[in-house]
Design an enzyme around this catalytic site. Structure first.
Site: not given
Ligand code: CP
Ligand code: NVA
Length: 326
Positions: A116, A278, A306
């Site tokens: 991430r 989400c 998820r």
């Molecule tokens: N929806 C999602 O990816 O949640 P997190 O940012 O908590 O992982």
């Molecule tokens: N669009 C949001 C999604 C979080 C899961 C972000 O990138 O922060």
């Protein structure tokens, strides 16, 4: 799900950096594995024969996470393996050492890498360099694991995907990009209503339009939330300000004010319309608590999925094709 020969394809060793890295057939193959794992896990919270015994996962997280991190880590444990979480502070990719050197080390330690980060190019570079699967756990451009869980949830809730209409109200962002790519490939009509200035990436629009044309889906993009939700089966909301865009929060709050998913907007779609998000949600901004906690909400089912969908993905990418857990 099956190749032309009728046999499921092996997805072993593949990366999942962009949602289009898996074909529509391959997405259905992951769903099948996920559904089997979900049924087994839901029945007894255990897998009789954990399919990823002693497999390991490195998770590089440069941004906060609840769902993605916990579902990958718990999922690996439940499948018989384990996960190690690393932050950019302790890895220092691009600062302490190059992404290529990080990849070269990690591939000799673990069976797959989850990342991430902000720039999508970092996830792409890691995937190009590492010879173990790299899975995108969110970049500013895509959130493909989220999209798999979302479309899996849509299918659970409606018993089908073909011909469903999903209206995404808000930013043409990472979550929208991946959702459009997966859902259009499964025959869903995806609509986006976004404020001027927050359009999706034209390259994603082209790719999703092509997937829609080949698979019976449709992609429609406009600015009017009420027009987008008319006749929709599902209305989708996401944060107005994504991670990494915090300095734009005030401007975005003003620009998105007319794009709140609330009961009055949902009423345009009808009583049967469901709502997705989400998470994390900003209650009172992009979505109201009334909708989030009400009978339309699929939001916590999405979040639970998820876990199951990522377990399906992991089994497909790093499991033994013979199904031998030893
Ligand atoms: N929806 C999602 O990816 O949640 P997190 O940012 O908590 O992982
Ligand atoms: N669009 C949001 C999604 C979080 C899961 C972000 O990138 O922060």
């Amino acid at each position: 799900m099956n190749s032309a020969s009728g046999q499921p394809r092996s997805l072993r060793g593949r990366d999942f950096v962009g949602a289009a890295d898996l074909s529509p057939d391959e997405v259905r193959q992951v769903f099948l594995t996920a559904a089997t794992l979900k049924a087994e896990f839901t029945a007894g919270r255990r897998h009789a024969h954990p399919p990823l015994l002693r497999r390991s996962l490195a998770m590089l997280f440069e941004r906060p996470s609840l769902r993605t991190r916990v579902t990958f880590e718990a999922g690996m444990l439940q499948l018989g393996g384990g996960a190690i979480q690393l932050t950019s502070g302790n890895v220092g990719w691009g600062v302490r050492e190059s992404v290529a050197d990080v990849a070269r080390n990690l591939q000799s330690f673990v069976d797959a890498i989850v990342i991430r980060t902000g720039p999508h190019e970092i996830a792409e570079e890691l995937a190009a360099r590492a010879d173990v699967p790299v899975i995108n756990a969110l970049t500013l451009h895509e959130h493909p694991c989220q999209a798999l869980a979302d479309v899996f949830t849509l299918r659970e809730a409606h018993g089908r995907l073909d011909g469903l209409i999903v209206a995404f109200v808000g930013d043409g962002n990472n979550v929208f990009h991946s959702l459009a790519l997966v859902a259009c490939g499964q025959g869903v009509e995806v609509r986006l209503a976004h404020p001027p200035g927050y359009a999706p990436d034209p390259a994603v629009v082209t790719a999703a339009t092509d997937l829609a044309a080949a698979n019976g889906g449709r992609l429609l993009i406009g600015h009017d939330p009420r027009a987008a939700v008319e006749g929709a089966d599902v209305i989708y909301a996401d944060a107005w300000t994504s991670m990494g865009q915090e300095s734009e929060a005030d401007r975005r709050r003003a620009d998105f004010a007319a794009y709140q998913v609330n009961e009055s907007l949902c009423a345009v779609a009808g009583t049967a319309a469901r709502v997705m998000h989400c998470l994390p949600a900003h209650r009172g901004e992009e979505i109201t608590s009334e909708v989030m906690d009400g009978p339309r909400s699929l939001i916590f089912q999405q979040s639970e999925n998820r876990l199951h969908v990522q377990k399906g993905l992991l089994v497909e990418l790093i499991g033994d094709p013979a199904g031998d857990a030893a």
